[in-house]
Design a protein around this motif. Structure first.
Motif, PDB file in Angstrom:
ATOM      1  N   ASN A   1     -25.298-104.090  59.827  1.00 47.40           N
ATOM      2  CA  ASN A   1     -26.304-104.032  60.894  1.00 47.40           C
ATOM      3  C   ASN A   1     -26.139-102.776  61.735  1.00 47.40           C
ATOM      4  O   ASN A   1     -27.117-102.142  62.114  1.00 47.40           O
ATOM      5  CB  ASN A   1     -26.230-105.274  61.786  1.00 47.40           C
ATOM      6  N   GLU A   2     -24.897-102.434  62.040  1.00 47.07           N
ATOM      7  CA  GLU A   2     -24.615-101.222  62.814  1.00 47.07           C
ATOM      8  C   GLU A   2     -25.080 -99.982  62.052  1.00 47.07           C
ATOM      9  O   GLU A   2     -25.717 -99.106  62.614  1.00 47.07           O
ATOM     10  CB  GLU A   2     -23.114-101.136  63.102  1.00 47.07           C
ATOM     11  N   ASN A   3     -24.772 -99.931  60.749  1.00 49.32           N
ATOM     12  CA  ASN A   3     -25.189 -98.791  59.917  1.00 49.32           C
ATOM     13  C   ASN A   3     -26.698 -98.683  59.825  1.00 49.32           C
ATOM     14  O   ASN A   3     -27.254 -97.592  59.903  1.00 49.32           O
ATOM     15  CB  ASN A   3     -24.574 -98.885  58.510  1.00 49.32           C
ATOM     16  N   SER A   4     -27.373 -99.807  59.686  1.00 52.66           N
ATOM     17  CA  SER A   4     -28.830 -99.777  59.578  1.00 52.66           C
ATOM     18  C   SER A   4     -29.471 -99.361  60.909  1.00 52.66           C
ATOM     19  O   SER A   4     -30.492 -98.680  60.921  1.00 52.66           O
ATOM     20  CB  SER A   4     -29.399-101.107  59.096  1.00 52.66           C
ATOM     21  N   ARG A   5     -28.853 -99.726  62.026  1.00 51.73           N
ATOM     22  CA  ARG A   5     -29.382 -99.302  63.342  1.00 51.73           C
ATOM     23  C   ARG A   5     -29.209 -97.808  63.536  1.00 51.73           C
ATOM     24  O   ARG A   5     -30.051 -97.164  64.137  1.00 51.73           O
ATOM     25  CB  ARG A   5     -28.671-100.059  64.470  1.00 51.73           C
ATOM     26  N   GLN A   6     -28.103 -97.254  63.018  1.00 53.58           N
ATOM     27  CA  GLN A   6     -27.865 -95.821  63.142  1.00 53.58           C
ATOM     28  C   GLN A   6     -28.850 -95.028  62.308  1.00 53.58           C
ATOM     29  O   GLN A   6     -29.221 -93.927  62.672  1.00 53.58           O
ATOM     30  CB  GLN A   6     -26.420 -95.479  62.730  1.00 53.58           C
TER      31      GLN A   6
ATOM     32  N   PHE B   1     -25.040-114.014  59.315  1.00 49.37           N
ATOM     33  CA  PHE B   1     -23.812-113.739  60.046  1.00 49.37           C
ATOM     34  C   PHE B   1     -23.995-112.804  61.233  1.00 49.37           C
ATOM     35  O   PHE B   1     -23.017-112.414  61.836  1.00 49.37           O
ATOM     36  CB  PHE B   1     -22.768-113.141  59.093  1.00 49.37           C
ATOM     37  N   ARG B   2     -25.196-112.438  61.540  1.00 46.76           N
ATOM     38  CA  ARG B   2     -25.437-111.509  62.631  1.00 46.76           C
ATOM     39  C   ARG B   2     -24.946-112.105  63.948  1.00 46.76           C
ATOM     40  O   ARG B   2     -25.332-113.198  64.329  1.00 46.76           O
ATOM     41  CB  ARG B   2     -26.928-111.192  62.719  1.00 46.76           C
ATOM     42  N   ALA B   3     -24.092-111.374  64.641  1.00 46.93           N
ATOM     43  CA  ALA B   3     -23.532-111.857  65.909  1.00 46.93           C
ATOM     44  C   ALA B   3     -24.631-112.056  66.944  1.00 46.93           C
ATOM     45  O   ALA B   3     -24.581-112.970  67.745  1.00 46.93           O
ATOM     46  CB  ALA B   3     -22.482-110.878  66.419  1.00 46.93           C
ATOM     47  N   SER B   4     -25.603-111.174  66.924  1.00 50.70           N
ATOM     48  CA  SER B   4     -26.685-111.277  67.904  1.00 50.70           C
ATOM     49  C   SER B   4     -27.812-112.151  67.372  1.00 50.70           C
ATOM     50  O   SER B   4     -28.915-112.113  67.878  1.00 50.70           O
ATOM     51  CB  SER B   4     -27.220-109.877  68.221  1.00 50.70           C
ATOM     52  N   GLY B   5     -27.495-112.932  66.354  1.00 51.11           N
ATOM     53  CA  GLY B   5     -28.507-113.754  65.699  1.00 51.11           C
ATOM     54  C   GLY B   5     -29.112-114.806  66.594  1.00 51.11           C
ATOM     55  O   GLY B   5     -28.579-115.165  67.635  1.00 51.11           O
ATOM     56  N   ASP B   6     -30.222-115.302  66.151  1.00 50.13           N
ATOM     57  CA  ASP B   6     -30.971-116.328  66.860  1.00 50.13           C
ATOM     58  C   ASP B   6     -30.247-117.661  66.722  1.00 50.13           C
ATOM     59  O   ASP B   6     -29.973-118.116  65.613  1.00 50.13           O
ATOM     60  CB  ASP B   6     -32.369-116.385  66.234  1.00 50.13           C
ATOM     61  N   ILE B   7     -29.934-118.305  67.830  1.00 51.01           N
ATOM     62  CA  ILE B   7     -29.231-119.595  67.836  1.00 51.01           C
ATOM     63  C   ILE B   7     -30.055-120.680  67.148  1.00 51.01           C
ATOM     64  O   ILE B   7     -29.531-121.685  66.710  1.00 51.01           O
ATOM     65  CB  ILE B   7     -28.846-120.010  69.274  1.00 51.01           C
ATOM     66  N   THR B   8     -31.355-120.446  67.013  1.00 59.22           N
ATOM     67  CA  THR B   8     -32.220-121.446  66.384  1.00 59.22           C
ATOM     68  C   THR B   8     -32.340-121.242  64.875  1.00 59.22           C
ATOM     69  O   THR B   8     -32.981-122.039  64.202  1.00 59.22           O
ATOM     70  CB  THR B   8     -33.624-121.433  67.011  1.00 59.22           C
ATOM     71  N   LYS B   9     -31.728-120.189  64.347  1.00 59.33           N
ATOM     72  CA  LYS B   9     -31.783-119.925  62.906  1.00 59.33           C
ATOM     73  C   LYS B   9     -31.152-121.107  62.175  1.00 59.33           C
ATOM     74  O   LYS B   9     -30.087-121.575  62.525  1.00 59.33           O
ATOM     75  CB  LYS B   9     -31.019-118.631  62.594  1.00 59.33           C
ATOM     76  N   GLY B  10     -31.844-121.618  61.179  1.00 58.40           N
ATOM     77  CA  GLY B  10     -31.332-122.746  60.406  1.00 58.40           C
ATOM     78  C   GLY B  10     -31.634-124.100  61.018  1.00 58.40           C
ATOM     79  O   GLY B  10     -31.127-125.116  60.556  1.00 58.40           O
TER      80      GLY B  10
END
Length: 145
Positions: free
Chosen positions: A138-143, A55-64
């Motif tokens: 994802n935001e929490n892990s980046r922080q 579900f990552r918004a910045s995810g790779d469009i090729t995922k899957g």
């Protein structure tokens, strides 16, 4: 020693022009085309991927998406999350048409096979909520980094 005209022509015919594509390019074209299909909520990276990966918004469009690219033909496998209540066979047929058209129009390659694996079914609100949760994680892990 100078070459004769016949020898020069023979050497020129030995050379071939070529146009090739990285698998990643075909996967990206297919991903963009599939993401435009109503009823596909998102791509899924397979059973080994975690929800944050899905579900990552910045995810790779090729995922899957997987593509086997030959010189003139390509076969594509897509794993998707489908919206609950929608006709999966209709979504599948629309996906095949869109992916074949996009890949052929952009590359000239003949798409000989499109396989779609439905990995999950969710309501739109359920998908959006999980997407928001994944973004927060994802935001929490980046922080923390």
């Amino acid at each position: 020693m100078a070459q004769t005209t016949a020898e020069t022509k023979q050497n020129e015919t030995v050379r071939k022009n070529s146009l090739t594509f990285e698998d990643q390019v075909i996967k990206k074209i297919a991903g963009i085309a599939a993401n435009d299909i109503k009823g596909i909520l998102g791509m899924s990276g397979g059973f080994m991927s975690g929800l944050t990966e899905r579900f990552r918004a910045s995810g790779d469009i090729t995922k899957g998406i997987d593509a086997e690219v030959g010189e003139k033909q390509v076969a594509i496998d897509i794993s998707v999350i489908v919206e609950y209540g929608k006709s999966v066979p209709s979504i599948f047929n629309e996906t095949i048409a869109a992916v074949k058209k996009a890949v052929n129009d952009m590359t000239g390659l003949d798409v000989v096979e499109v396989n779609m694996h439905v990995e999950d079914v969710m309501t739109r609100s359920e998908f959006e909520e999980k997407h928001r949760q994944a973004e927060k994680e994802n935001e929490n892990s980046r922080q923390l980094d």
